[in-house]
Write a protein that holds these residues in place. Structure first.
Motif, mmCIF file in Angstrom:
data_model
loop_
_atom_site.group_PDB
_atom_site.id
_atom_site.type_symbol
_atom_site.label_atom_id
_atom_site.label_comp_id
_atom_site.label_asym_id
_atom_site.label_seq_id
_atom_site.Cartn_x
_atom_site.Cartn_y
_atom_site.Cartn_z
ATOM 1 N N CYS A 96 31.927 51.198 24.173
ATOM 2 C CA CYS A 96 33.045 51.649 24.992
ATOM 3 C C CYS A 96 32.508 52.505 26.134
ATOM 4 O O CYS A 96 31.394 53.031 26.073
ATOM 5 N N MET A 97 33.312 52.597 27.190
ATOM 6 C CA MET A 97 32.911 53.390 28.349
ATOM 7 C C MET A 97 34.160 53.772 29.116
ATOM 8 O O MET A 97 35.132 53.008 29.163
ATOM 9 N N ALA A 98 34.154 54.921 29.728
ATOM 10 C CA ALA A 98 35.235 55.321 30.613
ATOM 11 C C ALA A 98 35.117 54.577 31.933
ATOM 12 O O ALA A 98 34.015 54.299 32.402
ATOM 13 N N GLY A 99 36.254 54.270 32.506
ATOM 14 C CA GLY A 99 36.279 53.600 33.798
ATOM 15 C C GLY A 99 36.956 52.256 33.723
ATOM 16 O O GLY A 99 37.024 51.638 32.663
ATOM 17 N N TRP A 100 37.474 51.789 34.860
ATOM 18 C CA TRP A 100 38.138 50.476 34.931
ATOM 19 C C TRP A 100 37.255 49.480 35.672
ATOM 20 O O TRP A 100 36.808 48.499 35.109
ATOM 21 N N SER A 101 37.027 49.709 36.955
ATOM 22 C CA SER A 101 36.225 48.768 37.742
ATOM 23 C C SER A 101 34.777 49.207 37.874
ATOM 24 O O SER A 101 33.957 48.472 38.417
ATOM 25 N N ALA A 102 34.486 50.386 37.410
ATOM 26 C CA ALA A 102 33.114 50.881 37.456
ATOM 27 C C ALA A 102 32.874 51.778 36.248
ATOM 28 O O ALA A 102 33.808 52.338 35.679
ATOM 29 N N VAL A 103 31.615 51.895 35.889
ATOM 30 C CA VAL A 103 31.236 52.779 34.788
ATOM 31 C C VAL A 103 31.326 54.226 35.247
ATOM 32 O O VAL A 103 30.765 54.588 36.278
ATOM 33 N N ALA A 104 32.056 55.043 34.468
ATOM 34 C CA ALA A 104 32.306 56.417 34.913
ATOM 35 C C ALA A 104 31.140 57.354 34.607
ATOM 36 O O ALA A 104 30.939 58.343 35.321
ATOM 37 N N PHE A 105 30.394 57.061 33.549
ATOM 38 C CA PHE A 105 29.327 57.970 33.128
ATOM 39 C C PHE A 105 28.028 57.219 32.923
ATOM 40 O O PHE A 105 28.025 56.013 32.677
ATOM 41 N N ARG A 106 26.925 57.943 32.981
ATOM 42 C CA ARG A 106 25.620 57.295 32.805
ATOM 43 C C ARG A 106 25.282 57.073 31.339
ATOM 44 O O ARG A 106 24.530 56.157 31.007
ATOM 45 N N SER A 107 25.832 57.921 30.457
ATOM 46 C CA SER A 107 25.421 57.871 29.051
ATOM 47 C C SER A 107 26.303 56.930 28.247
ATOM 48 O O SER A 107 27.522 57.085 28.205
ATOM 49 N N TRP A 108 25.673 55.978 27.592
ATOM 50 C CA TRP A 108 26.370 55.064 26.707
ATOM 51 C C TRP A 108 26.206 55.540 25.266
ATOM 52 O O TRP A 108 25.240 56.216 24.924
#
Length: 118
Positions: A96-108
């Motif tokens: 999972c990741m925050a953001g819709w059209s782009a990745v919001a954070f660097r850490s997965w």
């Protein structure tokens, strides 16, 4: 510090179901759209489902439409992915990741392995 903790994966037979969870820490969860991604061996990571910050909008990649449902609980800071009618092609590590059209954070997060096999 942003942390995303996925869980709920496992080994399931074709046609089976799993429910993935992702607990989020370190940011204001209710302010962000959230997405589920997956990465199969030898393939690039792809987004499979997205949900807006208030849950009012969702979007799915064509290959999972009608089988997967994304949802969220802004009180528990958790996003879910209900996966039904699983097929072998769904085998991947799910993130999972925050953001819709782009990745919001660097850490997965560490992801959760889903294996669909008989």
């Amino acid at each position: 510090q942003v942390q995303l903790a996925e869980s709920g994966g496992g080994l399931v037979q074709p046609g089976g179901s799993l429910r993935l969870s992702c607990a989020a820490f370190g940011f204001t969860f209710s302010h962000y759209s959230m997405s589920w991604y997956r990465q199969a061996p030898g393939k690039e990571r792809e987004v499979v489902a997205r949900i807006s910050n208030n849950g009012g909008s969702t979007d799915y990649v064509d290959s999972v439409k009608g089988r997967f449902t994304i949802s969220r609980d802004n009180v528990k800071n958790t996003v879910y992915l209900q996966m039904n009618s699983l097929i072998p092609e769904d085998t991947a590590v799910y993130y999972c990741m925050a953001g819709w059209s782009a990745v919001a954070f660097r850490s997965w997060g560490q992801g959760t392995q889903v294996t669909v096999s008989s």
